[in-house]
Design an enzyme around this catalytic site. Structure first.
Site, mmCIF file in Angstrom:
data_model
loop_
_atom_site.group_PDB
_atom_site.id
_atom_site.type_symbol
_atom_site.label_atom_id
_atom_site.label_comp_id
_atom_site.label_asym_id
_atom_site.label_seq_id
_atom_site.Cartn_x
_atom_site.Cartn_y
_atom_site.Cartn_z
ATOM 1 N NE ARG A 59 31.711 36.148 42.893
ATOM 2 C CZ ARG A 59 31.058 36.319 41.737
ATOM 3 N NH1 ARG A 59 30.086 35.503 41.404
ATOM 4 N NH2 ARG A 59 31.392 37.280 40.922
ATOM 5 C CD GLU B 6 32.290 43.869 45.142
ATOM 6 O OE1 GLU B 6 32.340 43.515 46.343
ATOM 7 O OE2 GLU B 6 32.573 43.116 44.201
ATOM 8 N NE ARG C 242 34.912 34.705 46.675
ATOM 9 C CZ ARG C 242 34.679 35.793 45.964
ATOM 10 N NH1 ARG C 242 33.829 36.697 46.393
ATOM 11 N NH2 ARG C 242 35.288 36.000 44.815
#
Length: 164
Positions: free
Chosen positions: A37, A45, A80
């Site tokens: 990330r 998104e 992440r």
């Protein structure tokens, strides 16, 4: 008795093997694939207006043989790896991918502690030039955080965006 030295995060070479969305990637570094990330930005998104364009822009930038410089800096609530990613440039300094995304208009600058000099200026310039997700101006553009809070009905209503 010896002291424990706090090691600064080290930079390692990797290769992006999959672009999940504009700010999340699978990066092969050594023999491990990390779900990364990207720090300092928030990209739309996938199901949000301009989400596919942001991800496609990153995928084109990070072709299959493109090496990246990865600095891992922790793990988020979703497991992440939080990291900064830089792109090596022949004969010049490596480019920070987060800055590239903000300048091109594919991500919001996220720098709450003001650690990156000029980050808000980069976003302001992208908005003024109507680049990327700012194509139709800043009015009505929803951040990914706002988008995630919407239900299906509201996403259908606000998910149209302006025409590409």
């Amino acid at each position: 008795m010896g002291r424990l030295a706090s090691a600064a995060p080290k930079e390692e070479t990797g290769r992006v093997v999959r672009v999940v969305d504009g700010d999340t990637y699978d990066v092969l570094a050594g023999s491990t694939i990390y779900r990364v990330r990207l720090l300092s930005v928030d990209a739309p998104e996938q199901d949000q207006p301009f989400g596919h364009q942001a991800a496609d822009s990153v995928a084109r930038l990070l072709g299959p043989k493109q090496l990246v410089l990865l600095t891992r800096q922790g793990v988020d609530l979703y497991g992440r790896t939080l990291a900064s990613v830089r792109l090596p440039v022949a004969g010049g300094p490596a480019l920070a991918l987060d800055s590239v995304l903000v300048v091109r208009g594919w991500a919001w600058a996220w720098d709450p502690k003001h650690r990156v000099a000029g980050r808000s200026v980069q976003q302001t310039a992208a908005v003024a030039a109507r680049r990327g997700l700012w194509k139709c101006g800043a009015a009505g553009v929803l951040t990914p955080r706002q988008w995630r809070q919407f239900n299906y009905k509201n996403k259908r209503r606000y998910g149209v965006g302006c025409t590409w």
